[in-house]
Design a protein around this motif. Structure first.
Motif, PDB file in Angstrom:
ATOM      1  N   ASN A 349       0.855  -1.175   0.000  1.00 44.11           N
ATOM      2  CA  ASN A 349       0.000   0.000   0.000  1.00 44.11           C
ATOM      3  C   ASN A 349       0.895   1.229   0.000  1.00 44.11           C
ATOM      4  O   ASN A 349       1.805   1.344   0.835  1.00 44.11           O
ATOM      5  N   ALA A 351       0.914   5.137   0.410  1.00 41.88           N
ATOM      6  CA  ALA A 351       0.149   6.296   0.873  1.00 41.88           C
ATOM      7  C   ALA A 351       0.928   7.572   0.571  1.00 41.88           C
ATOM      8  O   ALA A 351       2.088   7.716   0.985  1.00 41.88           O
ATOM      9  N   SER A 410      -5.283  12.222  -2.202  1.00 41.20           N
ATOM     10  CA  SER A 410      -4.150  12.841  -1.505  1.00 41.20           C
ATOM     11  C   SER A 410      -3.898  14.238  -2.077  1.00 41.20           C
ATOM     12  O   SER A 410      -4.417  14.596  -3.138  1.00 41.20           O
ATOM     13  N   ASN A 455      -9.379   3.815  -4.407  1.00 43.19           N
ATOM     14  CA  ASN A 455      -8.256   2.984  -3.968  1.00 43.19           C
ATOM     15  C   ASN A 455      -7.784   2.180  -5.176  1.00 43.19           C
ATOM     16  O   ASN A 455      -8.124   1.009  -5.334  1.00 43.19           O
TER      17      ASN A 455
END
Length: 517
Positions: A349, A351, A410, A455
């Motif tokens: 993942n 981020a 983001s 996602n």
């Protein structure tokens, strides 16, 4: 008869484009693509043909590229060193030729040259090349590449496919990149095939895409921008998508498409409308939007239509836009591995956040290391925790299925994320809740979405040893640290061979006096 017509097209391209074996001169020249004059970093077959965009570099499937990049840069207001990435080529067995400075090589010093040699192997389709050294490509060093396939499975769908049917979309800046580094500046204009108009600027000529009536054109659409995604359409015409990022897709008819920085699509357009001029539109998601006075536009001109005249066509509502999840590969459609979320051999993942120095990925800020990652590995450093930049390098084992999830929303979203060395299966696109492991689109740049509920998830198999950078293709975001490197099969990389000329790049670069890079 049809095959003969296609052959004639390829001969015509060979006379006008360059490659697969060629010099590529990199130099400075003043240009005014939107009416504003500035010095730029440009590519050409020689010093007399420097232009924006650079020349189309072409080959046939299975060819080997031998591109000798000659650094003749002299303008001290911009970078004088350079490094070229051949976007979309997997570089199997030639990771040293991939091009990103600080990852696979040191930059080429001015007054020097470097020969990039790599195979098109089994790849065919639409690609591009650009500087991969800080924000240099924003100053002009970018152009399209095409690998033609004499046995293209979509040959029966189009009549014309040559250098004249390549369409590049670009942002343009009136201020040199080094003065903008550390920011995310809005572009001053949109250029289509190197021409455009800026808000409040002069009414300069726009790019003209000349067509004949009742033909089917394969337009190769390439977003070579440093920042914006563009919503592309042609008044009065629909488009059939047949390729995404160098991989053939099932044919899909749309009336508009959004194309992110670094992405490519092949679209078939049938010239079945009345003889006239039609607006070609590329509305950016950043910068000045809309089409007033010919902004963000070019002209599709039928043979016999008035010349030197802006179109009067109007834009119909785009009721059938391209949705990425509706694209499916023509062959080998399934994503690798067990068709269950999180069931890959390696699950990551990533981020994205904003830190004190810029962007971070999983808390680490990427900055171009002084010693390229490839050279670090060749020198015996193979553990991820020992490779620089600290925290930005991930080891990936050979012959494994990798699943990477990237949450959307983001800062700076939507981010178009590009992986070197591979295409990947997009098992979950932005805006989609349910993954698709059966026939997801395969590509090398994906938008990870603007919503916090996005996602985006991709999968690929580690069958290509090398240090492969994965980064945001908004170049200003890359400069600000939005990147990681995958050290894939590091033991094989450590025992690989590079040309002697590659070994000489870092000593020549390190020896440059301060202020001359």
């Amino acid at each position: 008869m049809f095959k003969l017509a296609v052959y004639t097209q390829l001969v015509a391209v060979a006379l006008a484009a360059i490659g697969p074996s060629t010099n590529l001169q990199i130099g400075n020249k003043n240009i005014s693509p939107d009416g504003f004059d500035r010095s730029a970093v440009l590519a050409g077959a020689d010093a007399d043909t420097l232009d924006f965009p650079g020349p189309v570099i072409h080959a046939s499937k299975g060819d080997t590229f031998n591109i000798n990049v000659v650094d003749a840069l002299t303008d001290a207001s911009m970078l004088r060193t350079t490094s070229i990435h051949w976007h979309g080529f997997f570089q199997s067995g030639s990771a040293w030729a991939d091009g990103p400075a600080g990852v696979t090589q040191c930059p080429i010093a001015p007054g020097n040259s470097f020969l990039y040699e790599f195979s098109a192997a089994n790849q065919a389709g639409t690609f591009w090349y650009h500087s991969h050294h800080v924000s240099q490509y924003c100053d002009g060093l970018r152009g399209a590449m095409v690998v033609y396939d004499p046995e293209d499975p979509h040959l029966s769908l189009y009549d014309v496919d040559n250098e004249e049917t390549v369409i590049t979309l670009a942002d343009w800046y009136h201020t040199p990149g080094p003065q903008l580094d550390g920011t995310v500046p809005p572009p001053d204009s949109t250029l289509i095939n190197g021409k455009g108009r800026s808000d409040g600027g002069p009414t300069v000529p726009l790019a003209v895409i000349a067509v004949r009536p009742n033909k089917r054109y394969r337009f190769r659409l390439v977003n070579i921008a440093c920042n914006p995604a563009y919503t592309f359409s042609i008044d009065g015409h629909t488009m059939t998508v047949i390729e995404a990022d160098g991989i053939s897709t099932e044919a899909l008819e749309v009336d508009s498409l959004q194309i992110f920085a670094g992405q490519r699509y092949s679209i078939v357009v049938e010239t079945n409308q009345a003889i006239d001029n039609y607006w070609v539109r590329a509305d950016p998601n950043r910068g000045t939007s809309g089409f007033a006075g010919g902004l963000n536009s070019a002209i599709l001109q039928y043979e016999g239509a008035p010349i030197n005249t802006d179109p009067t066509s109007t834009q119909s509502p785009n009721s059938n836009p391209l949705l990425e999840q509706n694209l499916h590969p023509l062959t080998n459609a399934a994503a690798p591995g067990t068709p269950t979320e999180g069931a890959a051999d390696v699950n990551l993942n990533l981020a994205i956040a904003i830190g004190a120095n810029g962007f971070t990925v999983n808390g680490a800020h990427f900055s171009e290391p002084n010693v390229p990652v490839l050279l670090q590995i060749l020198s015996g450093t193979t553990a991820a925790q020992d490779l620089l930049p600290a925290g930005s390098v991930y080891n990936l084992p050979l012959n494994s299925v990798i699943e990477i999830s990237m949450p959307g929303g983001s800062p700076g979203s939507p981010h178009p994320i590009h992986l070197h060395g591979h295409a990947f299966s997009v098992v979950r696109s932005a805006g989609v809740a349910t993954p698709n492991y059966v026939n997801p689109v395969q590509r090398d740049v994906v938008s990870i979405g603007a919503a916090t509920t996005d996602n985006v998830t991709i999968r690929f198999r580690t069958d290509n040893a090398g240090p492969w950078i994965m980064h945001c293709h908004i170049d200003w975001h890359l400069v600000l640290g939005l990147s990681v490197v995958f050290a894939e099969d590091a033991p094989s990389v450590a025992s690989s061979d590079q040309p002697t000329a590659w070994d000489a790049l870092c000593p020549a670069y390190d020896a440059l006096p301060a202020g001359t890079r």
